[in-house]
Scaffold this motif. Structure first.
Motif: not given
Length: 181
Positions: A36-40, A43-47, A83-85
């Motif tokens: 989950i962390f890696q997904h975030l 999809f969230d942090h890096f962009p 979910r928020e992402a």
């Protein structure tokens, strides 16, 4: 060795096996949290971090802050962030809901709910079957998330071969003289 010693050894081995499979289920719960962390992260942090990139030190500092903040979250909060992402499919959403329920039960109630079963051989055997199933819930859910994340990771340039090289480097760093090959 007396019959009593033999009985104790058999019980001891079965108890150890229950603990081992419980540990495996909790291990996979933590692997799921990492998925989950890696997904975030991708999809969230890096962009956002790519858009704001100024220098390597700022990048490293912001990564460390993000990791520190997110890894302090409970699994339930990590799932909420997912979910928020806007990423989970209905299949992943259902798998995450089940995995969270299982993880919380394992962490907070499993052995108290199975106290009587744990005292007899047939009950421990039932627990082993159950624990094998429960670690499968975690492992399957992590695989669903990883299947979505991995193509993005590779698109950003981090190939599976590079990941294996990083793993080997970390093993050499932490365990000089040993190999994970």
């Amino acid at each position: 060795m007396s019959d009593l010693d033999s009985d104790i050894d058999e019980v001891s081995d079965q108890v150890k096996e229950v603990y081992a499979y419980y540990g495996l289920a909790m291990y996979w719960a933590q692997c799921l949290e990492q998925s989950i962390f890696q997904h975030l992260l991708f999809f969230d942090h890096f962009p956002q971090a790519i858009k704001a990139y100024k220098d390597p030190q700022q990048w490293a500092n912001e990564f460390d802050e993000y990791e520190s903040r997110e890894m302090k979250q409970t699994m339930g909060k990590l799932i909420r962030r997912l979910r928020e992402a806007g990423q989970p499919t209905k299949e992943i959403e259902a798998a995450l809901e089940e995995a969270l329920r299982v993880r919380n039960w394992l962490a907070h109630g499993y052995f108290s709910d199975r106290a009587i079963q744990f005292t007899v051989s047939s009950g421990r055997q039932e627990m082993l079957i159950e624990l094998k199933s429960l670690y499968g819930v975690m492992k399957s859910c992590a695989a669903l998330i990883d299947a979505v994340t991995q193509p993005v990771i590779e698109k950003m340039g981090l190939t599976e071969e590079m990941m294996k090289d990083i793993e080997k480097q970390l093993v050499r760093e932490y365990y000089p003289g040993e190999s994970n090959a």
